[in-house]
Design an enzyme around this catalytic site. Structure first.
Site, mmCIF file in Angstrom:
data_model
loop_
_atom_site.group_PDB
_atom_site.id
_atom_site.type_symbol
_atom_site.label_atom_id
_atom_site.label_comp_id
_atom_site.label_asym_id
_atom_site.label_seq_id
_atom_site.Cartn_x
_atom_site.Cartn_y
_atom_site.Cartn_z
ATOM 1 N N HIS A 54 0.817 -1.210 0.000
ATOM 2 C CA HIS A 54 0.000 0.000 0.000
ATOM 3 C C HIS A 54 0.854 1.265 0.000
ATOM 4 O O HIS A 54 0.511 2.251 -0.652
ATOM 5 C CB HIS A 54 -0.918 0.006 1.224
ATOM 6 C CG HIS A 54 -1.853 1.176 1.269
ATOM 7 N ND1 HIS A 54 -3.038 1.204 0.578
ATOM 8 C CD2 HIS A 54 -1.773 2.364 1.918
ATOM 9 C CE1 HIS A 54 -3.643 2.363 0.798
ATOM 10 N NE2 HIS A 54 -2.901 3.085 1.605
ATOM 11 N N HIS A 105 -9.839 2.591 0.677
ATOM 12 C CA HIS A 105 -9.809 2.075 2.048
ATOM 13 C C HIS A 105 -10.613 0.772 2.052
ATOM 14 O O HIS A 105 -11.512 0.562 2.871
ATOM 15 C CB HIS A 105 -10.385 3.095 3.029
ATOM 16 C CG HIS A 105 -9.531 3.290 4.241
ATOM 17 N ND1 HIS A 105 -10.014 3.257 5.520
ATOM 18 C CD2 HIS A 105 -8.200 3.502 4.372
ATOM 19 C CE1 HIS A 105 -9.040 3.466 6.383
ATOM 20 N NE2 HIS A 105 -7.924 3.613 5.704
#
Length: 746
Positions: A54, A105
């Site tokens: 990420h 998210h």
């Protein structure tokens, strides 16, 4: 005794839990090579979160770098800040700039739907704030499993409540987004969040720690045990049950603190007290310290003892990894610290000097008088692993593309066509989404011009000149699976077209690239093709990529999500009072179709809803036609009484939505094959209306831009009428359209 730098140098053979932290064996060895010793436990924690998928983009950056090759010009001038910053910033004229970005998210929102979605909104808002801008609007592209699935009923209400609860508390209008349902997202919902901010050119701030002796100030919420590893780990690999930090991985948000943080930060900016600034999002203090240092003079010293804590039992590793929300880090000149702290006190925002900028070229972190981190900051923030993952066109792609939806059985009678229209408008992807959007405040702040269900969201930037911006997010994952190169371009084209229908000039894009596991060569091929498609598409349209996000590992077992390259396009509107609405509002207007309709049904909602089918080739991409259409729509502001793009569901869906918006019917003649004319999803098309006396002016405008023009009929009445075929009363149409989500989610 703490695992300090000195001990680490003297004790090279100690076993360390690098695998539990998501690092690979070769990555751990590289850390040892960089440091010339084994890392301390705090250094290991920093590298593990910063080298996660990420944060480091280790599987994707070899493909993303092509976006930097695009010219950074917009129709108004140069991009003011682009890829590599917290968010892209573009000039929109009159001394104003706009910053916008979309991020994911996804995994936290599956684990804990409300907080995962809420903190996704909070994080993207702080990215925008860190550029020196006031956040003015948010959007939320969402993807869920089948509407009737138990897990969809678990995650959807919480995610929607989280998006709405956080954004509403911040006082930010939610002006657009998507809610798409597909079996591939079961167990992998996608929660993408976009924020738009406004600033004057001179107010731009960048994330860098420059000026030896300048102070490092941490301000906002106290650091807690929530979000240890957080999105940085959940988005790639999670801790094992016996891992080093058995704490909640999903962050917990406090929107009221974030609101104070926004106002406090904007006042600090106005007072000229910031030399550099960074929000604390993914990887928390590990990210903020290493990125600020590596982008500045290269050195920083931080004392973790000074970090305000909600939990006094936190170890230094946990403090460095915590992704507790509502925190910012600023670099402040010594003479400005007192004024900085005074503004924070005024807003009841905790602020503490925790370190300073140095000329050592190292990031030094101390804890209880011992050095626990001594690293070159670039090695943490910008020089992580780069993977050239194997990629291969999947063996099933040819068979998938050969299985054409154009060969499926079609409705042949007027009654069958009528039933198909009703079935499609009631389908989960095409039905009314107000069950979701009514939970969002779309008009707070008073500058919302367009919001759901309009083609794009639009906000006013300047109340005197009525300068504004329009934004749209789009992606059809089915198209991207059939052909990821074309699918990414179709996402770009639809978002570009949606912005144009309101009369805006498209300026730039941000993207959120959601894919399955990068360890699967087929997924990496999809990703590489989508990136190539976006780059080529932006080059042809003449707009830059200003930034974005990559979310990988979105799959359950061997089942990956549909490749979902969400594209956000932002455009400028000179005068929002002269925008073009998405639906007609009166009878007697003449209805036209702009663009060419072809027999393109593969990947369509008709094939999906009626046949549960996915196969064939997606609609043809013609970006020259998209550009011509956008130019016509912009020049047609004031002439056009409405404009609505054609995409999912084709002409039938566009006519239905435009008629239901103000409950004014329409009577049309569909040229050629009625079924193809109604349900084809050919791109570069829009339905527009003009006053009857202006029809010739539109014909001249279309001819000048080379856009095909077909007269369809006239607005009026209380039904959707297809001449020579069928009619559906608007009340019946609206009932079918509006009841799907409430019935499923009640």
């Amino acid at each position: 005794m703490l695992d300090t730098v000195a001990v680490a140098a003297e004790d090279p053979a100690r076993d360390q839990p690098w695998a539990d932290l998501g690092l690979k064996a070769d990555e751990y060895e590289r850390i040892r090579e960089i440091l010339g010793r084994r890392p301390t436990s705090s250094e290991l924690a920093m590298y593990s979160v910063m080298w996660s998928e990420h944060c480091s983009y280790k599987s994707s950056k070899v493909h993303l770098k092509q976006f930097s090759e695009l010219p950074q010009e917009t129709p108004l001038g140069k991009t003011l800040a682009g890829i590599g910053e917290n968010a892209g910033v573009i000039d929109i004229g009159q001394g104003y700039a706009v910053t916008f970005k979309v991020e994911s998210h996804n995994h936290p929102s599956y684990v804990e739907p409300y907080q995962g979605a809420a903190t996704g909104v909070g994080g993207i808002v702080r990215d925008i704030l860190a550029m020196g801008a006031r956040p003015v609007a948010v959007m939320d592209p969402l993807r869920f499993g089948p509407l009737d699935a138990d897990d969809t009923h678990r995650v959807l209400p919480g995610i929607v409540a989280g998006v709405g609860g956080y954004g509403n508390c911040l006082g930010l209008p939610n002006i657009g987004g998507e809610a798409v349902f597909d079996a591939s997202y079961l167990g992998n919902p996608l929660v993408n969040a976009l924020c738009v901010g406004v600033l004057r050119h001179e107010d731009l701030h960048l994330a860098k720690a420059s000026g030896v002796g300048n102070k490092v100030v941490l301000y906002g919420a106290k650091t807690g045990g929530d979000g240890i590893g957080g999105v940085s780990v959940l988005a790639s690999e999670t801790f094992d049950a016996d891992g080093p930090a058995k704490r909640p991985a999903v962050q917990v948000g406090d929107p009221f603190m974030e609101k104070l943080l926004i106002e406090c930060t904007l006042e600090i900016f106005a007072a000229g007290l910031v030399a550099g600034i960074q929000d604390l999002g993914g990887a928390g203090l590990s990210c903020a310290t290493s990125e600020l240092a590596s982008a500045g003079d290269g050195g920083m010293h931080v004392d973790l003892d000074l970090v305000p804590l909600r939990d006094s039992t936190l170890s230094p590793e946990e403090i460095l990894m915590s992704e507790s929300q509502e925190r910012m880090m600023a670099v402040v000149e010594p003479g400005d610290v007192e004024a900085f702290l005074a503004i924070c006190a005024k807003w009841e925002v905790d602020a503490t000097v925790i370190g300073e900028v140095t000329d050592t070229g190292r990031l030094h972190v101390d804890w209880h008088g011992e050095r626990v981190v001594d690293v070159p900051p670039r090695s943490v923030a910008h020089e992580g692993p780069t993977y050239h993952r194997p990629l291969a066109r999947p063996s099933w792609q040819d068979a998938l593309q050969a299985d054409r939806a154009e060969d499926l059985p079609r409705p042949s009678t007027a009654e069958e066509l009528r039933e198909t229209v009703l079935r499609l408008v009631a389908s989960p992807n095409l039905c009314d989404k107000s069950w979701i959007t009514d939970q969002y405040d779309r008009y707070v702040r008073g500058n919302t011009v367009l919001a759901q269900p309009s083609d794009s969201g639009m906000v006013r930037v300047d109340e005197e000149t009525n300068l504004g911006v329009a934004v749209s997010t789009d992606c059809n994952g089915r198209f991207a699976k059939l052909d990821p190169y074309a699918g990414a371009q179709l996402a770009l084209a639809e978002s570009y077209r949606n912005v144009a229908t309101g009369g805006a000039v498209p300026l730039a894009i941000s993207d959120c690239l959601n894919f399955g596991s990068p360890e699967d060569p087929a997924v990496m091929w999809q990703f590489a093709e989508a990136c190539r498609g976006l780059k080529d598409g932006c080059a042809e349209l003449g707009i830059p990529v200003t930034g974005g996000n990559v979310s990988l590992y979105n799959q359950t077992g061997e089942t990956a999500i549909l490749p979902t390259p969400v594209v956000a396009v932002l455009g400028v509107v000179d005068d929002v009072t002269k925008r073009t609405p998405s639906a007609w509002s009166s009878a007697g207007e003449t209805v036209f179709l702009l663009g060419e309709t072809r027999e393109e049904l593969s990947g369509s909602e008709w094939a999906n809803v009626v046949h549960g089918h996915l196969g064939g080739l997606p609609p043809r991409v013609d970006l020259a036609a998209e550009k011509a259409l956008a130019q016509l729509l912009h020049e047609g502001v004031g002439l056009l009484t409405s404009a609505h793009d054609l995409a999912d569901g084709g002409l039938a869906q566009s006519l239905a939505e435009a008629a239901m918006r103000n409950m004014v019917g329409v009577r049309v003649t569909v040229p050629g094959d009625t079924f193809v004319g109604l349900f084809s999803e050919s791109a570069a098309r829009a339905v527009v209306t003009v006053a009857a006396e202006d029809a010739e002016r539109l014909r001249d405008l279309a001819a000048r831009h080379g856009v095909p023009l077909t007269e369809l009929g006239t607005t009026g009445g209380d039904a959707l009428v297809v001449e020579g075929g069928f009619e559906v009363p608007l009340l019946e149409l609206r009932s079918a359209w509006m009841t799907t989500l409430p019935a499923a989610l009640a």
